[in-house]
Design a protein around this motif. Structure first.
Motif, PDB file in Angstrom:
ATOM      1  N   LYS A  35       0.862  -1.189   0.000  1.00 42.89           N
ATOM      2  CA  LYS A  35       0.000   0.000   0.000  1.00 42.89           C
ATOM      3  C   LYS A  35       0.892   1.229   0.000  1.00 42.89           C
ATOM      4  N   ASP A  38      -0.350   7.007  -2.731  1.00 43.70           N
ATOM      5  CA  ASP A  38      -1.284   7.345  -3.800  1.00 43.70           C
ATOM      6  C   ASP A  38      -0.970   6.496  -5.035  1.00 43.70           C
ATOM      7  N   GLU A  41       2.660   6.851  -6.565  1.00 41.98           N
ATOM      8  CA  GLU A  41       3.686   6.102  -5.842  1.00 41.98           C
ATOM      9  C   GLU A  41       3.575   4.606  -6.145  1.00 41.98           C
ATOM     10  N   ALA A  42       2.357   4.094  -6.217  1.00 46.03           N
ATOM     11  CA  ALA A  42       2.146   2.678  -6.536  1.00 46.03           C
ATOM     12  C   ALA A  42       2.651   2.366  -7.948  1.00 46.03           C
ATOM     13  N   TYR A  66      -5.667   1.753  -7.586  1.00 47.98           N
ATOM     14  CA  TYR A  66      -5.305   3.022  -6.980  1.00 47.98           C
ATOM     15  C   TYR A  66      -3.967   2.937  -6.262  1.00 47.98           C
ATOM     16  N   ARG A  67      -3.935   2.885  -4.937  1.00 46.62           N
ATOM     17  CA  ARG A  67      -2.666   2.919  -4.201  1.00 46.62           C
ATOM     18  C   ARG A  67      -2.207   1.543  -3.716  1.00 46.62           C
TER      19      ARG A  67
END
Length: 103
Positions: A35, A38, A41-42, A66-67
């Motif tokens: 995780k 955001d 970053e992922a 998403y993240r």
């Protein structure tokens, strides 16, 4: 030979190097959910991990929402876990931690 399936003893020893990862009941795959702050970053993590995977010629099964990045590692042509799965798991841990170290 990196694509040789590891036996239960070797798997147990290698598991100590990837404590954040789970192993399935049949000892055929490692999995972990990462995780991030955001989506950016992922996605950055996935991009860096993809470069390592390509270098190792060993590619993860993964899903990004998403993240969150869900990863499953196994060596299909060996029918289970090989040293490559552990090498990629260690590299992903380092990338996620922001060290950028690649093994």
């Amino acid at each position: 030979m990196p694509r040789q399936k590891l036996d239960s003893t070797a798997i147990s020893e290698k598991l100590a190097t990837v404590p954040s990862w789970d192993i399935d009941a049949g000892e055929t795959a490692l999995s972990r959910t990462f995780k991030f702050a955001d989506f950016s970053e992922a996605f950055g993590f996935m991009s860096r991990a993809a470069l390592v995977a390509e270098k190792l010629d060993h590619h993860p099964e993964w899903k990004n929402v998403y993240r969150t990045v869900e990863v499953r590692l196994t060596t299909h042509d060996a029918g289970g876990l090989t040293i490559l799965d552990f090498d990629l798991a260690i590299a992903m841990d380092h990338i996620a931690a922001g060290t950028g170290r690649q093994h």
